[in-house]
Each structure stands twice: as structure tokens, then as C-alpha cells.
Enzyme design. Structure first.
Site, PDB file in Angstrom:
ATOM      1  CB  THR A 119     154.743 104.799  21.591  1.00 52.44           C
ATOM      2  OG1 THR A 119     156.447 104.596  22.671  1.00 52.44           O
ATOM      3  CG2 THR A 119     154.777 103.417  21.222  1.00 52.44           C
ATOM      4  CE  LYS A 120     152.967 112.144  21.088  1.00 52.60           C
ATOM      5  NZ  LYS A 120     151.862 113.183  21.344  1.00 52.60           N
TER       6      LYS A 120
ATOM      7  CD  GLU B  69     159.947 102.288  21.291  1.00 52.48           C
ATOM      8  OE1 GLU B  69     161.046 101.510  20.914  1.00 52.48           O
ATOM      9  OE2 GLU B  69     159.007 102.144  21.238  1.00 52.48           O
TER      10      GLU B  69
ATOM     11  CE  LYS C 131     156.634  96.515  45.060  1.00 50.86           C
ATOM     12  NZ  LYS C 131     156.116  96.342  45.799  1.00 50.86           N
TER      13      LYS C 131
ATOM     14  CG  ASP D  36     152.055  95.067  34.812  1.00 51.03           C
ATOM     15  OD1 ASP D  36     153.535  94.824  35.468  1.00 51.03           O
ATOM     16  OD2 ASP D  36     151.257  96.163  34.757  1.00 51.03           O
TER      17      ASP D  36
END
Length: 237
Positions: free
Chosen positions: A216-217, A219, A147, A143
Site C-alpha cells: 500500500t502507499k 506501507e 494502549k 486496529d
């Protein structure tokens, strides 16, 4: 999203409190995921214990071990385990549907060199993984907490880098990847400053995606849209 509680420190390095680097969104398991948890956990699941595990006992052999923090739904992790049967793989994920999905895909793929934890990764790393026992630690797309006021929640901080280093054997690699450029800059800053690491990039910044990390898909779609992905690899010296 990575399943870690990470410590918050002030500028002098004084411990303040622990903050979550993930948000627990525990969805319901599908029928297939629940079935996989029931059927595959006895052979592939690792129950958390506060003592260091014996990797030879866990896998029934001596082999280099790769640990992935926050494997999501587990597709890429299973793909890596299948592509490298000579390596042992351990995945840690706090979200139960992801664990169930991973076990389901792993069973379908017939991999025998993968074990998974459904637990907080920091606790597993601190207590269940012996020092100097890992050949590689992987942290893919954690993650970004984009912010600025949330940057303290980012998992990649100096104490975390130090913890990872202690679990790597000499020559072992900490491999990070993110699709958020600001986070890649943060990762580079933290890892460059961390003692006992050597950047594997010839240019002192990022590396090309290595073959062992599957595309990955998500990506691949990002590439088509012109989005960047940044890989960093730091070796324990």
C-alpha cells in the site's frame, strides 16, 4: 480498521460480554461513492442473511474463495482480485464510504470476481460463511489498540482464531499483517497457541510479504521512514 465485534473472555474461557474491535466513524459518502453504491451494489453487493451463502451461486462458478476482513477503501482488495481472476474474493467492511470506494474502483477495474458485504464481520463469518469453505482469510492492518488497557479489544484472540479455522478448508491459510510490532507479537502468541494451525514461517515467527498482498502507499511510505510491517501466515491442518 477491522469491522468486527469480538467476544471478551476471562482467564477460564468464560464468556463475559462482546466488545467492539472497531470504532464506527461513519463519514459522508462522496458523490462517486454514492453513485457506485447505487450502480454496482446489485452485481457486487451481498446483503447479510443469517444463512450460509452458496458460493457457487454467488459467483456463478466453482473456485477457491478468499475473504478479507476490514478492507478499508478497498484498493488493495480490488488489485488482488484483478491480479488473480481464477480466485473468488469476498470483502467485509463496516464503513460505508469504504464500501462505496471499493465498488467504484472495482467497476473501473472491470473485476467480476469480487463481492462485498457492508456489515459486521463477526456476524457474517458466524452465520453466512459455510464451514470449511474458504481457501484464505485476510486480516490486514487491524486496529492495534495500542494502549494496554484496550488490548482486550484486539480482534485477534483465541475464540476468533478458532472461528477463522472453522471457516477455512484444510490447507487454507489465515494471513495477518500489522505495522505495530507489539500487535505482531500478540498475533504470533495467539496463533501459535491456537489448535489446528501450522505456522508457514520456517523460523516459527513471521514471513516475508507474499506477492499476493500489494504494497500500500501507506506501507511504502512507512518503509522509506524505516517503519516495519509484519506478515503472519497460518495454515489450517
Amino acid at each position: 480498521m477491522s469491522d468486527v465485534t469480538t467476544a471478551e473472555f476471562n482467564e477460564e474461557g468464560k464468556y463475559l460480554r462482546k466488545v467492539r474491535s472497531f470504532v464506527l466513524r461513519e463519514g459522508r459518502l462522496t458523490k462517486g461513492q454514492a453513485q457506485a453504491m447505487e450502480q454496482q451494489w446489485p452485481s457486487m453487493g451481498l446483503d447479510y442473511t443469517p444463512e450460509a451463502i452458496d458460493l457457487v451461486e454467488v459467483f456463478g462458478r466453482e473456485a477457491d474463495t478468499v475473504l478479507e476482513i476490514g478492507f478499508g477503501m478497498g484498493g488493495s482488495l480490488v488489485e488482488m482480485a484483478k491480479a488473480s481472476p481464477e480466485l473468488n474474493f469476498i470483502g467485509i467492511e463496516v464503513h460505508k464510504p469504504g464500501v462505496g470506494a471499493c465498488l467504484s474502483v472495482a467497476a473501473e477495474a472491470g473485476v467480476t470476481n469480487l463481492r462485498v458485504y457492508h456489515h459486521d464481520a463477526l456476524e457474517v463469518l458466524e452465520n453466512s460463511i459455510a464451514e470449511g469453505s474458504l481457501a484464505r482469510v485476510q486480516l490486514f492492518f487491524p486496529d492495534p489498540w495500542h494502549k494496554k488497557r484496550h488490548h482486550k479489544r484486539r480482534i485477534v484472540q483465541a475464540p476468533f482464531a478458532e472461528l477463522i479455522r472453522s471457516k477455512l478448508k484444510v490447507g487454507g491459510v489465515f494471513h495477518l499483517a500489522t505495522d505495530w510490532e507489539n500487535y505482531s507479537e500478540h498475533m504470533l502468541e495467539v496463533m501459535t497457541a491456537a489448535p489446528g494451525y501450522k505456522n508457514q514461517s520456517a523460523t516459527g515467527d513471521v514471513v516475508e510479504r507474499p506477492e499476493h498482498r500489494p504494497l500500500t502507499k501507506f506501507e511504502a511510505r512507512g518503509h522509506r521512514l524505516g517503519h516495519g510491517v509484519w506478515d503472519l501466515m497460518f495454515e489450517r491442518v
